[in-house]
Enzyme design. Sequence first.
Site, short mmCIF file in Angstrom:
data_model
loop_
_atom_site.label_atom_id
_atom_site.label_comp_id
_atom_site.label_asym_id
_atom_site.label_seq_id
_atom_site.Cartn_x
_atom_site.Cartn_y
_atom_site.Cartn_z
N MET A 121 0.84 -1.19 0.00
CA MET A 121 0.00 0.00 0.00
C MET A 121 0.88 1.25 0.00
SD MET A 121 -3.54 -0.74 2.00
CE MET A 121 -2.91 -0.67 3.68
N GLU A 164 12.00 -0.48 4.74
CA GLU A 164 12.95 -1.57 4.54
C GLU A 164 12.26 -2.94 4.51
OE1 GLU A 164 16.18 -3.79 3.74
OE2 GLU A 164 15.99 -1.60 3.58
N HIS A 204 9.34 -3.63 3.12
CA HIS A 204 8.89 -3.80 1.74
C HIS A 204 10.09 -4.07 0.81
CE1 HIS A 204 5.57 -0.99 3.21
NE2 HIS A 204 4.92 -2.08 2.85
N GLY A 239 4.80 -10.21 4.01
CA GLY A 239 5.58 -10.22 5.25
C GLY A 239 4.89 -11.00 6.36
N LYS A 268 4.91 -10.22 9.40
CA LYS A 268 4.29 -9.32 10.38
C LYS A 268 2.78 -9.38 10.29
CE LYS A 268 3.93 -4.84 9.75
NZ LYS A 268 2.49 -4.54 10.01
N MET A 292 8.82 -3.09 11.45
CA MET A 292 8.70 -1.98 10.51
C MET A 292 7.30 -1.93 9.95
SD MET A 292 12.30 -1.69 8.49
CE MET A 292 13.79 -1.27 9.39
N SER A 322 4.48 1.09 7.85
CA SER A 322 4.25 2.45 7.35
C SER A 322 3.60 3.32 8.41
CB SER A 322 3.38 2.39 6.09
OG SER A 322 3.99 1.60 5.09
N ARG A 323 2.89 2.71 9.34
CA ARG A 323 2.20 3.47 10.38
C ARG A 323 3.17 4.03 11.42
NH1 ARG A 323 -3.40 2.15 10.41
NH2 ARG A 323 -3.89 0.48 8.95
#
Length: 289
Positions: free
Chosen positions: A40, A45, A47, A157, A159, A194, A196-197
Site C-alpha cells: 500500500m 525496509e 517492503h 511479510g 508481520k 517496521m 508504514s504506520r
Amino acid sequence: MNGKQDKKIGIPVFRAPEGMRAYALSQRAAKQAIGLVPTMGALHEGHLSLIRRSAAENGRTVVSIFVNPIQFDDPRDFARYPQQLESDAAAAGKAGADAVYAPSPAVMYPEGFSTFVDMAGISETLCGSVREAHFRGVCTVVTKLFHAALPDRAYFGQKDAQQLAVVRKMAKELDFPVEVKGCETVREPDGLAMSSRNARLADKERIAARCLYRALCEAETLSRAGERDAARLREAMQAVIGAEPPARIEYIEIVDPVTFESLETAFPGALAALAVYIGDVRLIDNLTL
C-alpha cells in the site's frame, strides 16, 4: 505514468489492469517468471526486503502500490495513510523491481462495483473479529492484483501473519497458480516491526511502541522455559503492555498458526499475536513460540 518509463523512476508504472496484464503476458512469452510484491505504498525496509527477495527468485518483479479503501474499517485511517507514488516507485526500482502497478480506486472499484471475495474461518478471528469486512477487502484486492500481474510467486511479510494465511488459503482454494511466499518480519534495532504506520508515532509514542516486541519476547521466554498455559502467557504480555500509558490493547492472543483459533495450551509453533493502539496509531505484531 501509464506504462511508460519515467526518467526519474527508471521503470514503467502501469495505472490500468489492461496495461499491467499486457506487460505480464509479454514477460511470460519471454519465459520470465514474475514475482509480485503487493504493497500500500509508503515503502520501508520491510517492503524493500520483499522486493529484493522477489528479484533474486524471479526474472521480473512487479510491485503494486495501492491504498485499498475497502480493507479499512475507519475512513479516517484511510485518509491519513501516506501516499507518495513517485518516491515509492523510485525506491521499488532501486530495490530491484522491474515494473510498478499503481491503479486508482476508481480503476479498481468503478461505479457500480459489487463483486467481492469473502472467506469464512481464519478471516473471522484476531483482526477479522474487530475490523469488519477487512479480509473481504484483502481477498478482493489480491484477487484483482493476481489477475492483472499474472505472478508465479507473491511475497508477503510475516508481520501480517493472518493476512498471509488468508491469502495462502484463498490462492489454494480458488486454484490460483501462484506460490504465496511468507518473508521474515523486518525490525528496527529496538525490535519494533517496521510498518508504514510507525511514521505517525510522536517521539514519546515511538518509545512506548517498543512494548509490543517486549511483550512478545516475554511470552517467548516463558514458552522456552516450559510454560504452556496460554492464559498465563497472555497475562504476561498484558502486564508488559499495561506498563506503557499510551498503549491500549485491542487484542492479545495465543493462536494456532494455521486456523488462527485461540488456544488454551500453547504448543511449540503456536503464534503469539497482538494488536495495540499507541495513541491513535494501531500496530500489530506476532512471534512464533
